[in-house]
Design a protein around this motif. Structure first.
Motif, short mmCIF file in Angstrom:
data_model
loop_
_atom_site.label_atom_id
_atom_site.label_comp_id
_atom_site.label_asym_id
_atom_site.label_seq_id
_atom_site.Cartn_x
_atom_site.Cartn_y
_atom_site.Cartn_z
N ALA A 114 72.47 -29.64 -19.93
CA ALA A 114 73.53 -29.66 -19.23
C ALA A 114 74.72 -29.66 -20.00
O ALA A 114 74.93 -28.95 -20.46
N THR A 173 78.94 -35.90 -21.81
CA THR A 173 78.15 -35.98 -23.02
C THR A 173 78.29 -37.36 -23.32
O THR A 173 76.94 -38.60 -23.66
N LEU A 174 79.45 -38.14 -23.18
CA LEU A 174 79.12 -39.95 -23.35
C LEU A 174 79.16 -40.39 -21.80
O LEU A 174 78.59 -41.43 -22.45
N THR A 175 79.34 -40.46 -20.93
CA THR A 175 79.16 -40.24 -20.07
C THR A 175 78.24 -40.79 -19.71
O THR A 175 77.73 -40.62 -18.11
N ALA A 176 77.00 -39.06 -20.24
CA ALA A 176 75.60 -39.19 -19.21
C ALA A 176 74.64 -40.05 -19.03
O ALA A 176 74.62 -41.19 -19.92
N ARG A 177 73.69 -39.72 -18.29
CA ARG A 177 72.58 -40.68 -17.38
C ARG A 177 71.62 -39.66 -17.38
O ARG A 177 71.63 -38.89 -16.94
N LYS A 185 77.77 -30.06 -21.95
CA LYS A 185 77.55 -30.73 -23.25
C LYS A 185 78.85 -30.71 -23.87
O LYS A 185 79.07 -30.78 -25.29
N GLU A 193 65.70 -34.86 -25.43
CA GLU A 193 66.88 -35.10 -24.90
C GLU A 193 68.28 -34.46 -24.82
O GLU A 193 68.83 -33.63 -24.21
N LEU A 194 68.30 -33.68 -26.30
CA LEU A 194 69.78 -33.12 -27.19
C LEU A 194 69.66 -32.58 -26.39
O LEU A 194 70.39 -31.15 -25.83
N VAL A 242 82.70 -33.35 -24.03
CA VAL A 242 82.62 -34.53 -25.13
C VAL A 242 82.42 -35.53 -24.25
O VAL A 242 81.40 -36.12 -24.30
N LEU A 243 83.11 -35.36 -23.22
CA LEU A 243 83.56 -36.74 -21.83
C LEU A 243 82.14 -36.95 -21.53
O LEU A 243 82.08 -38.02 -21.32
N MET A 266 68.19 -30.32 -23.93
CA MET A 266 67.87 -30.01 -22.51
C MET A 266 69.69 -29.31 -22.21
O MET A 266 70.26 -29.77 -22.49
#
Lengths: 381, 277
Positions: free
Chosen positions: B134, B141-145, B136, B129-130, B138-139, B132
């Motif tokens: 996307a 990543t915090l709200t990633a779904r 990257k 997952e990490l 901070v925020l 992948m």
């Protein structure tokens, strides 16, 4: 905002919040409903003591967030706690108004004593509750932002970072001891009268502060759970264990560290702000390096990287401290040190590790490597 | 202002007109093209007039004695080392010598280092997952779904690397071989066009080597794979085409049999190592 709601779906968090709410309710009922002579009656003195433990627990959760999940051993979190406490203390000082010893309508007593004729600029605005409460978050947050930005950008980690955080809190302690700083010197801020119009010496206010501490702990806990349960939390753990590799995947590790560090500092500030009205004083001793190290001991005893372990550790150690310093004041530091050594040697995962072992469930983290299909191939080969 | 300056410059194709992520152009065959590349460190020529072409979808093995320049070659392709002279092109559109390391990685060149580094406190699934591609910051990543497509991609890579049964295990308890496959899987999550693999089977058991061979040959075709390896048995089992490096340039190239029959190769490398085996 789904990431904030996530913790409510996790069993351990539900359990933690449930126990916390139940404890708050039981203490409240035992304090209010039972007469003072009843054996189960919880005195207001005890309620305030428990409220103090709860604010310490929130502080411990903040430390566990950066130490347990990010691998940053901060030996200076007392500084953020104290800054939040001073912001609250300044508000409480301004609320005294002309009821001080010298009766000056604006200046706090210590300023009159020092012959100051006006409020320093940084005391402006603290007569307004919203401003003071904002500063409870912003003062520690800003310090953490500047400090963290410089430290993490230069990739200072490990022991060196721990030492700098110690130096930070020590420097602040020396600064706050000085009368010229305008924070009451070594006496600090005290003699508070009321908070938001409620008399601080009344039993109802003390119970209210206890409940507020419990609620703040619950909210702070949920916030930390939401962070560590998110993808960002997994990036934190990844950077804790293999920082270079995490960078190589494209994550800006120093920004992740800065974000989490600032959140943690703000939580510590809130804890300090709840602590001050309950103990009735804030002075530079909260900045002492020893206190910051004690916080780390609570977390280590409770169990790192679990969050609830930090809460258990903070409450147990401080309860022990209250009992011990009552019975044998001189032996307390030896007991604390001995406890720390024993736990490190016998229970490396702390009390939380003991609980996890006692109530072991066959979940996936415990699965033995032998269950994998490749190992089975190897076994038959 | 910069855009105006750029517009005044009429003799070139403006960067902002070209799509930022222009696809790699492999219509003319090779995905990687190195010509007359030379690197010297303090006078020592680590790479000396190297010419190398990798076709799209090819699986190529690179062998050579220690100090032949294998690692330096990888460093040049990934942008870690700049050559003194020569050309390095990725497809026929991207000049790798004008790009930095992260840009090259984003373009689709993945590199697996010798020593596997996986995140031991996270599960196999979370490791992928990490890795992948996307947003990257901070925020985000915090709200990633996680959505269905991402989950499918992770499942696909778990399938490819043979780690389906270990998806919920902590990476720390995987065997050495499994960690290597997970690391290759983490590279695959970023959908690379070219995979550079450094000594994948060092320290592996026979069975693990076989599985690795299957994995790498299975990857070829969908992406190009360059393997640097010392183990001759392993190279023989996977390679269709082998390049022998010696003192920074190509000594021989061809099928394993051709290369093995080449007297110069026998002299510098195979002879010694066959005896050693």
């Amino acid at each position: 905002m789904h990431w904030l709601g996530q913790p409510f779906q996790e069993r351990p968090t539900q359990l933690f919040i449930g126990i916390l709410i139940a404890a708050l309710a039981v203490v409240t009922v035992l304090n209010l409903a039972l007469p003072a002579g009843h054996p189960l009656h919880v005195s207001t003195y005890t309620v305030t003591l428990l409220g103090k433990y709860l604010s310490y627990a929130l502080l411990a959760v903040a430390v566990d967030l950066v130490w347990g999940y990010l691998g940053i051993l901060s030996l200076g979190h007392g500084a953020f706690f104290a800054l939040g406490g001073y912001a609250m203390g300044m508000y409480l000082m301004r609320q005294i108004g002309d009821r001080g010893v010298y009766g000056d309508p604006v200046l706090p007593d210590f300023m009159v004593f020092l012959n100051w004729d006006s409020l320093p600029w940084y005391w402006q605005g603290f007569d307004m509750a919203w401003f003071a409460f904002l500063m409870v978050l912003l003062a520690p947050g800003a310090l953490a932002l500047v400090f963290g930005f410089l430290a993490f950008r230069s990739r200072v980690t490990g022991v060196y970072l721990s030492i700098i955080t110690q130096a930070l809190t020590f420097a602040l302690m020396l600064a706050f001891f000085r009368n010229e700083m305008g924070f009451g010197g070594n006496n600090g801020l005290t003699d508070f009268k009321e908070l938001l119009g409620f008399d601080l010496r009344s039993d109802a206010t003390r119970l209210g502060l206890f409940i507020a501490s419990g609620v703040a702990l619950a909210l702070g806990y949920v916030l930390c759970r939401a962070i560590v349960g998110s993808k960002l939390g997994r990036v934190c753990v990844a950077s804790r264990d293999a920082e270079a590799r995490t960078r190589f995947l494209g994550y800006r590790v120093e920004r992740v560290q800065l974000f989490v560090f600032v959140v943690s500092a703000m939580l510590a500030g809130v804890a300090g702000a709840l602590y001050v009205p309950q103990v009735g004083i804030i002075n530079p001793s909260e900045f002492s390096p020893l206190f910051s190290i004690e916080i780390v001991v609570w977390v280590a005893l409770g169990g790192r990287a679990t969050l609830y372990g930090a809460v258990i550790g903070a409450i147990l150690v401080n309860y022990a401290k209250t009992v011990f310093t009552g019975v044998m004041p001189d032996a307390w530091l030896f007991a604390l040190g001995g406890l720390f050594v024993l736990v490190t040697v016998l229970l490396p995962k702390g009390i939380a590790g003991l609980l996890a072992w006692r109530f072991k469930r066959p979940d996936f983290h415990d699965r033995h490597p032998g269950d994998g299909n490749l190992s089975r191939e190897e076994a038959t080969a | 202002m910069n855009i105006l300056k750029e517009l005044a410059n009429r003799d070139r194709v403006f960067d902002f007109l070209a799509p930022a992520d222009s696809p790699v152009d492999v219509r003319h065959g090779p995905i990687l093209y190195m010509e007359d590349v030379t690197v010297s460190f303090d006078g020592f020529k680590a790479i000396d007039n190297l010419n190398l072409t990798i076709d799209d979808g090819e699986l190529r093995c690179i062998i050579g004695p220690n100090g032949a320049g294998k690692t330096t070659m990888m460093d040049i392709i990934t942008g870690k080392t700049r050559p003194d002279t020569g050309k390095v092109w990725f497809g026929s559109r991207h000049d790798l010598l004008t790009m930095n390391e992260p840009e090259i990685a984003r373009l689709g060149i993945g590199r697996k280092f010798q020593k596997p580094t996986v995140f031991e406190a996270l599960t196999v699934f979370e490791n992928l997952e990490l890795a992948m591609s996307a947003d990257k910051r901070v925020l985000p990543t915090l709200t990633a779904r996680m959505n269905g497509a991402m989950r499918d991609r992770i499942d696909e890579v778990l399938e490819m690397t043979g780690l389906v049964a270990q998806r919920r295990q902590l990476a720390g308890i995987l065997s050495h071989g499994q960690k290597q496959w997970l690391e290759i899987g983490m590279l695959l999550m970023q959908r690379p066009r070219l995979l550079l693999v450094d000594e994948p089977v060092a320290g592996m058991t026979e069975q693990e080597m076989e599985r690795t061979a299957e994995l790498l040959t299975g990857l070829a075709g969908k992406q190009s794979v360059v393997v640097v390896e010392h183990d001759m048995g392993f190279v023989r089992s996977i390679a269709r085409k082998v390049t022998v490096l010696h003192q920074g340039s190509v000594l021989a190239e061809g099928s394993m049999d051709q290369v093995q029959g080449d007297p110069r190769v026998i002299e510098v490398y195979l002879g010694e190592s066959e005896e050693a085996v």
